[in-house]
Structures are given as structure tokens and as C-alpha cells.
Design an enzyme around this catalytic site. Structure first.
Site, PDB file in Angstrom:
ATOM      1  N   ASP A   1       0.870  -1.181   0.000  1.00  0.00           N
ATOM      2  CA  ASP A   1       0.000   0.000   0.000  1.00  0.00           C
ATOM      3  C   ASP A   1       0.907   1.232   0.000  1.00  0.00           C
ATOM      4  O   ASP A   1       2.133   1.150   0.139  1.00  0.00           O
ATOM      5  CB  ASP A   1      -0.981   0.001   1.177  1.00  0.00           C
ATOM      6  CG  ASP A   1      -2.199   0.887   0.873  1.00  0.00           C
ATOM      7  OD1 ASP A   1      -2.160   1.650  -0.117  1.00  0.00           O
ATOM      8  OD2 ASP A   1      -3.184   0.820   1.624  1.00  0.00           O
TER       9      ASP A   1
HETATM   10  C1  BGC Z   1      -4.961   3.378   0.083  1.00  0.00           C
HETATM   11  C2  BGC Z   1      -5.215   2.359  -1.005  1.00  0.00           C
HETATM   12  C3  BGC Z   1      -5.013   2.975  -2.358  1.00  0.00           C
HETATM   13  C4  BGC Z   1      -3.614   3.552  -2.428  1.00  0.00           C
HETATM   14  C5  BGC Z   1      -3.286   4.179  -3.774  1.00  0.00           C
HETATM   15  C6  BGC Z   1      -3.664   4.108  -0.104  1.00  0.00           C
HETATM   16  O1  BGC Z   1      -3.541   5.184   0.755  1.00  0.00           O
HETATM   17  O2  BGC Z   1      -4.970   2.716   1.329  1.00  0.00           O
HETATM   18  O3  BGC Z   1      -6.505   1.830  -0.862  1.00  0.00           O
HETATM   19  O4  BGC Z   1      -5.209   2.013  -3.353  1.00  0.00           O
HETATM   20  O5  BGC Z   1      -3.496   4.552  -1.432  1.00  0.00           O
HETATM   21  O6  BGC Z   1      -3.938   5.364  -3.961  1.00  0.00           O
END
Ligand code: BGC
Length: 811
Positions: free
Chosen positions: A332
Site C-alpha cells: 500500500d
Molecule cells: C490506500 C489504497 C489505495 C492507495 C493508492 C492508499 O492510501 O490505502 O486503498 O489504493 O493509497 O492510492
């Protein structure tokens, strides 16, 4: 549009501060080793989960390419950035039309993604969308880099790209996986035209705590429903063939158990038994992997002391060995960097080593793999074989998607909501609406559907004409001006019915000002019926949207009270990304419709249901509490040693038996509106609930162990009859409990559901095959087992279904 710009800035600042603070505060903990996972059953090597990525021809191409790659080029495939700082002078970004994909902080260090792409040091990009924008980066990778390896563009397309459908929680309320598959495909077909072939979706985290803002991104509290929805998204995105030009690779997130964050606080710790992990939190991920999900995103949270983005038990033992997952795992956003805040890594090198060796292949935005892995390989701390394996996984996906042959989009770019897609997203919105309450007025008919004779309708509330908030959080490239608001739709109705609509905002979503109350009350007094559009703003849920209160924000409750006090019939349409506390509202207004955030066709869908063109069929995928203190609240609870039994919690006695039971002294135990609940404009009766056999032998049940779609051991059935006056669809639900197992089991758990449309007076026999998976549970060694126990099966229209039948498994 949502105010993403503002949110972005403040989150970036907060994130930077949190990182700095985290390092300082956590330093004393850093020397401590991370907790080790408990002893587990011996690893089983499962066959590869995605057959396409396991093909011999792809493997040959991967091998050939890998042999040509330098270490630097290999590491490039493991690196992911966004295009912050990139200015395409020839085509400046038009802020109004540019998709606002994510409200994320920027990485700690800026990089020149264009230059990295041109030199083979970038493998993928996030939230860089638009045909021109992606093509600019793709050209650099394909035409300038030495090996011409295409980039993969991933984006947070969560509930639509340009034509926006309800958020996943709303879609889950449809209990209609076939519909979810269709809308998921629709969003893929739009996004591929903008160069995006990878979605950071579906989010399949189970959420049993309404305080957690990301509840809105998933399918709610139940693993069976969650697994069905997870499969549907994968089928819709990937179509069983990643190479189709309108297929996108799914990234199932966030692995794992992020939804169990303590106290519902975002990014917080999770800690749970193996049995609960396997039985409640993992099933949707497992279902997605079985359906061939192309990739997985590791989560922010730690699980039993080990952060998910450096958790070998989750990422290697469970995911790869047991489930045979053969796609890449992407971290993530900056979650590899955050291993330092968690206190399990003292520096960037340690974080990178732990993440990679645990099974994280791609570094999203941490800026660690590109700076650290080369040194770690040279010093022997990370074997080259581990790098090669991670690179293979990325390349397999790129080959499977056909990116080497078709690096650029082929269809004309979709830059606005597509008219031809509106009927389907409207249908999805209609099916997502849940009629929570519909009381009769003065002994007459229930308030809804609204009669066409209601000539003057007052529409009041901050969400009545709010196009920005109708799409909720993670609104992709949806544009505010393309949204049908409730006001738009009700105005059109009023004209059609020869009546009039009186609209007043009344108050703001979060404000305390009462300036608008007077006009609102005046409108109410002049009306035959009042529609109140209240609730949360879209950004009050989603990432970083945890709340400690679950009431209607600001002074909306006060406005509701004042409007209800006029004595006019009031319908509350409530918008939210989570269950709200509606106890006081439910006592004051006769009808409540839960609308979640319905998307581009919000108003049209709501009007169709309010006026009865469509009978509501949605059922709650999450329990609505009476008070916030009941959270985490879910129907599939354990019975405890002191269940309330026959104690009347409305009038509990003062005797010992009434007092020393598992209950609150100031509220009920159950939900105000429980899981599976949802009314219609008709009524349904359930009769003759039966099972195909009263008993079976344990040895026979065990024969189908490990066969996910094995034979039915028992078939449960019931007759459902439409006992009302209108045709409608019922979500028939099947719940199971077993007594006598070696581990405590939930009081009941969903093990089947189906949608049935019946004309007035029509009946249908509905069957639920109960296979090994529906009857088994997980023990604390991670084994799925069936024991000789007694089962009860309920079939009905909610988790409080009464009609039941029994059978037993004998030793
Ligand atoms: C979120 C994810 C997301 C990623 C990319 C993160 O902060 O938890 O769900 O896909 O950012 O934007």
C-alpha cells in the site's frame, strides 16, 4: 467534485508530520524483534491461482527477458510512482476534467518518473490516468528504455471511472453479484480508454465496526457475502482473460484483516485468533484468489504484531503456499516506509529487506526498493533469486495483459459519463437502496411509495441538491455536473405529476447555523409530504474517515426534529458511507431509506423508489447500531456463556438471572436495523423450511473436504410467497448454526442467498445447497474442519429469520 485538492494538501502535511513523529517516538521499540506467527500446519504447495499467468508461453517470454535484464532494470520493475511534478506542457491538465483518483499524501521524496521510465527504472505508475498522460510515460518506457518493457498503469477506480455507480457497501446491499460483475466490467471498459489496465480494487476487508471509515469501500460485515462480492468484481474486471483490451487486472486489497482495526480507528492495529482470521477476515481474499485475481495489495495494519507489508505468514505461507497465488503483491501507499513507524525496521534497508523477503514485490511510493535493494543484493542480505521471483511476477502480469503487444489504449478515450451506461448504474443505485422503515400513517397505508396525488413536496436538507457528495469518496473521474441530484429528479417528477417541489437546504452537513431552519419549516408546512435528504459528506468515510460518533453530523438531527414536529409525513433519505445511529430519527419519522452514496444517477434512482416505479429490494450488508457504544456490532456474534436468553431487555428484572447476563444496562444488545434487513412495498412469507436429510455420517461429510465447490451434503429449502399487492424482489437468505463443536460458533452465519422476483400471490421453492465449505469452520491451527455437531438452518428475509429446520452430523 469533491474538494480533493484541499484534502490532499492537509493529508500530505499530516502524513509527513506523522512520519517524523513516529520515528522519534518509536525509537526505543526498534530493537525489539517482530512477533513471530504461531506454529502453523505444514505448507502445502497449491497449484497456481491464475492459469493465464502460469502459461508455459508466458513463462518462456519471462525467462528470455529476465536473462537480458541488469540488476537495475530488474529493480525498476519493482518500483512504482505517480506523476507528481510531471508537467506535460503540450497538454496542460484541465483541473475540472482531470480524474481525481486518490486523496493521498505525496511521497517523502520527489522523483522524476518520466526519466525513470525512459531509463528502465520504473515498472508501474499509480493514479496517472488519461490517454495523453499515460501515453507520454508509456512512450518513454517503450521507445526509449533499453528493453522496451511497457509500464503498467494502476488506479483507484473503486466504483466507476467516469460513470459512477454506488460505492461497494451500497452495491453489497443489492446482494446481486451478477449486477456487480456488470458494473465492474463497465468501469473497466471506460478506464482502459485512459490507459489504465490495473485497478486497486476490490477492497474486500470485512468491517464489523461502523466507526471505521473504510467500511464504505467493502461489502460490509459478512464473509459469505464478502466472498460472493469479491468474486463478482474479479469476474467483471478480468473477464477470465486479462488479454482482452477491455479487461483490467484487479488488485485485491488490503491484505489482510485491515477492517478489524482496533476501535475502528484508521490504520490501527489488528490482533485476533487464527480461527477468526480464517473464518471471518480471509474468506473474501481467498475467494478472489480462487477467481484468478491478478494481484494483491498488502495492508497498512499489523496483524498479531507483524505489519502486513512485511508479514511472511500472510504473504508467503497463506497467500502463495496455501492458496497458490501467482501474481504480484504491491505494497500500500508508502507502507514499506511505514515499517519504520511500526518499529520493526530501523532504517530503509531493513524495511526493504523485510518487505521483499516477506513477499511484497512492488514498492508503491516508499522510494525504498529503488534506493536500497541493489545494495542489499550486493551485500548478500537479499538473494538475487528473491529479486528475480518478484520481477517474474510483475512481468507475467504484463505479458498476460498483452501490454507488450498493445501498450497504448485502442478505443477513443472516455472523458465524461457515458449515456449508454446510465441505465445500468441507475439500476445498481436502485438495488442498493435499503428501505429501513416504512410505518403506516394514522392506521392507514405505509408512507411509501409516495402517491402521485402528493402535489406539493418539500425537499429539505444539505444533501438534497448536492451533486458533489452523491458520488462519495474515491469518485474516480466522475464529474459533479453530470450527477442527477435528488432535487433534479424530484423536480422533474413534480412537473410530470402536475405538482410542485419546494426546496430548502435547511442547514449544512456539518454546520451549526440555524439560519435556514425557518424557511425549511415554512416549506414543510406548505407540503403534503416532506423528503429530508440528510447524512454524511462523502469524505467523512473512506480512507482516514474514522468517526467516534455515528450520528447525523452538525445540527441535522435538530433540523429533523423541527421538521417532524410540523406533523407532516416525513421520509428521511439518509446518505452515508457506514451505518449511522438513527434511533432518534426512527422514532420521529415514519419512513427511512438508506441511500449510501448512489453515484451519477443518484437522484433518478431515489425518485424511482420513492414513487414506487421500483420496489426497494436492498438488504443491509452491515448492522445499524442503536448507540455507538455497541460497536463493533455484527449479527454473527458468539453466544457467550451468559446469553440473554429469555430476559426481556426492554424490561429486565432486578433478579440475578436478568442482571448477570451479557448485556448493557443502558441499551439493547441487538441492532436497530440488523444485517440482512430491508423492507419492500410488498410482504413475503416463508413456509415449509426443510432440509434434505435429518442426519449424515461424519466420514461422508469429510469426503468433500478441500473441494470448494464440492457436492451438497444437505440441501435446505423453503417456500417464499409474495403476500402483498405489488411485484417485487426479495433477497432470500439462509443462515446456519452448529452446536457441539470444539470451538464456539456464531449464533448464526449466512451461508447462502438468492434474489427472487415474485408477482403478487406467487410462490417459489428456493433451495440452498450446503457443501463442506458452508458447514465447516476453521480451528486455531488454520484447518477447515467439520465435526459431529447439530445444525440449525434458518431461511428468511433477514438475519432475524425465524423459520428453521434441523439436521445432525453423527460420528
Ligand atoms: C490506500 C489504497 C489505495 C492507495 C493508492 C492508499 O492510501 O490505502 O486503498 O489504493 O493509497 O492510492
Amino acid at each position: 467534485m469533491m474538494p480533493h485538492g484541499l484534502g490532499l494538501l492537509s493529508k500530505a502535511v499530516r502524513r509527513a508530520a506523522a512520519c517524523a513523529l513516529g520515528f522519534a517516538l518509536l525509537s526505543p521499540l526498534m530493537a525489539q524483534p517482530a512477533a513471530q506467527p504461531a506454529a502453523q500446519p505444514a505448507p502445502t504447495a497449491a497449484p497456481p491461482s491464475n492459469h493465464q499467468m502460469a502459461s508455459a508461453s508466458i513463462e518462456r517470454r519471462v525467462d528470455a527477458l529476465l536473462r537480458k535484464m541488469t540488476l537495475e532494470e530488474k529493480l525498476g520493475q519493482l518500483v512504482q510512482y505517480n506523476d507528481d511534478g510531471f508537467k506535460d506542457e503540450a497538454k496542460p491538465v484541465d483541473v475540472e476534467s482531470a480524474p481525481q483518483m486518490a486523496a493521498n499524501p505525496t511521497a517523502a521524496t520527489q522523483v522524476d518518473a518520466m526519466q525513470l521510465a525512459a531509463t528502465g527504472r520504473l515498472g508501474s505508475m499509480l493514479n496517472t490516468v488519461g490517454a495523453a498522460r499515460t501515453a507520454a510515460f508509456q512512450r518513454a518506457a517503450v521507445e526509449k528504455s533499453r528493453l522496451h518493457i511497457p509500464l503498467l498503469f494502476g488506479a483507484d477506480v473503486i466504483h466507476g471511472y467516469r460513470t459512477i455507480y454506488p460505492q461497494p457497501l451500497g452495491l453489497a446491499a443489492s446482494f446481486d453479484p451478477a449486477l456487480v460483475e456488470k458494473v465492474a466490467h463497465l468501469s473497466a471498459s471506460e478506464a482502459v480508454t485512459a490507459g489504465v489496465r490495473w485497478f486497486y480494487s476490490p477492497m474486500v476487508d470485512i468491517s464489523r465496526d461502523a466507526r471505521w471509515g473504510r467500511t464504505v469501500e467493502g461489502a460490509g460485515e459478512d464473509p459469505y457475502l464478502g466472498a460472493a462480492m469479491a468474486r463478482a468484481y474479479i469476474r467483471g474486471y478480468q473477464q477470465g482473460d486479462l488479454s482482452k483490451p477491455d479487461s483490467v487486472a484487479a488488485s485485491v486489497k488490503h491484505f489482510a484483516a485491515y477492517g478489524a482495526a482496533e476501535a475502528g480507528r484508521e490504520y490501527n492495529t489488528t490482533d485476533m485468533s487464527e480461527s477468526r482470521l480464517r473464518q471471518v477476515y480471509l474468506p473474501p481474499y481467498k475467494a478472489a484468489v480462487e477467481e484468478g485475481a491478478a494481484s494483491i495489495m498488502s495492508a497498512f495494519n499489523s496483524l498479531n504484531g507483524v505489519p502486513s507489508s512485511a508479514n511472511p505468514y500472510l504473504l508467503t505461507q497463506v497467500l502463495r503456499r496455501e492458496w497458490g497465488f501467482n501474481g504480484p503483491v504491491v505494497s500500500d501507499y508508502t507502507s514499506i516506509m511505514e515499517l519504520r513507524n511500526h518499529g520493526i525496521a530501523r532504517d530503509a534497508a531493513e524495511a526493504s529487506r523485510k518487505a521483499l523477503l516477506a513477499g511484497v514485490d512492488i514498492d508503491m511510493m516508499s522510494h525504498y526498493y529503488d534506493t536500497e535493494l541493489a545494495g542489499l543484493v550486493r551485500s548478500g542480505k537479499v538473494p538475487m533469486s528473491a529479486i528475480d521471483e518478484a520481477v517474474r511476477r510483475v512481468l507475467r502480469l504484463k505479458f498476460a495483459l498483452g501490454l507488450f503487444e498493445h501498450p497504448y489504449p485502442v478505443e477513443k478515450e472516455v472523458t465524461a459519463a457515458v449515456d449508454a451506461h446510465r441505465p445500468l448504474v441507475r439500476l445498481a443505485a436502485e438495488e442498493s437502496l435499503v428501505l429501513l422503515q416504512n410505518r403506516a400513517l394514522n392506521g392507514g397505508a405505509p408512507l411509501l411509495p409516495l402517491p402521485r396525488t402528493a402535489k406539493t413536496i418539500a425537499l429539505i436538507g444539505p444533501l438534497a441538491d448536492d451533486s458533489a457528495n452523491m458520488v462519495g469518496s474515491w469518485a474516480g473521474g466522475g464529474r459533479q455536473k453530470e450527477v442527477v441530484t435528488v432535487k433534479d429528479a424530484l423536480e422533474a417528477r413534480a412537473v410530470r405529476n402536475g405538482g410542485r417541489l419546494l426546496y430548502e437546504q435547511g442547514t449544512e452537513i456539518s454546520g451549526e447555523k440555524e439560519d435556514g431552519f425557518e424557511a425549511a419549516l415554512k416549506a414543510a408546512q406548505q407540503a403534503d409530504v416532506v423528503v429530508l435528504a440528510l447524512g454524511e459528506a462523502g469524505e467523512m468515510s473512506g480512507e482516514a474517515g474514522s468517526r467516534s460518533n455515528l450520528d447525523l453530523p452538525g445540527n441535522q438531527e435538530k433540523l429533523l426534529e423541527a421538521v417532524a414536529a410540523t406533523g407532516k409525513p416525513v421520509v428521511l433519505v439518509v446518505f452515508s458511507g457506514r451505518p449511522l445511529v438513527l434511533a432518534s430519527a426512527a422514532a420521529k419519522v415514519p419512513a427511512i431509506l438508506a441511500a449510501w452514496f448512489p453515484g451519477t444517477e443518484a437522484g433518478a434512482a431515489i425518485a424511482n423508489v420513492l414513487f414506487g416505479d421500483v420496489a426497494p429490494s436492498g438488504k443491509l450488508p452491515v448492522s445499524f447500531p442503536r448507540v455507538v457504544g455497541q460497536e463493533p456490532l455484527y449479527y454473527a456474534q458468539f453466544p457467550t456463556g451468559r446469553p440473554t436468553g429469555s430476559v426481556d431487555l426492554a424490561h429486565p428484572g432486578t433478579d440475578v438471572d436478568s442482571h448477570f447476563v451479557s448485556r448493557y444496562i443502558d441499551t439493547f444488545n441487538d441492532a436497530l436495523f440488523p444485517f440482512g434487513h430491508g423492507l419492500s412495498y410488498t410482504t413475503f412469507a416463508y413456509t415449509n423450511v426443510a432440509v434434505s436429510r435429518a442426519e449424515l455420517k461424519l466420514a461422508q461429510a469429510r469426503l468433500s473436504r478441500g473441494k470448494p465447490h464440492g457436492p451438497a451434503l444437505v440441501v435446505a429449502s423453503a417456500t417464499v410467497t409474495n403476500t402483498g399487492a405489488v411485484e417485487a424482489t426479495e433477497v432470500v437468505q439462509c443462515y446456519v448454526r452448529n452446536l457441539g463443536a470444539s470451538l464456539e460458533q456464531p449464533v448464526r452465519s449466512l451461508q447462502g442467498f438468492t434474489r427472487v422476483t415474485l408477482k403478487p400471490g406467487e410462490s417459489r421453492r428456493v433451495e440452498f445447497p450446503l457443501t463442506y465449505s458452508e458447514l465447516a469452520f476453521y480451528d486455531n491451527r488454520g484447518n477447515q474442519v467439520i465435526e459431529a455437531t447439530d445444525y440449525t438452518v434458518w431461511i428468511g428475509g433477514s438475519s432475524t429469520a425465524k423459520e428453521h429446520a434441523n439436521f445432525s452430523i453423527h460420528p
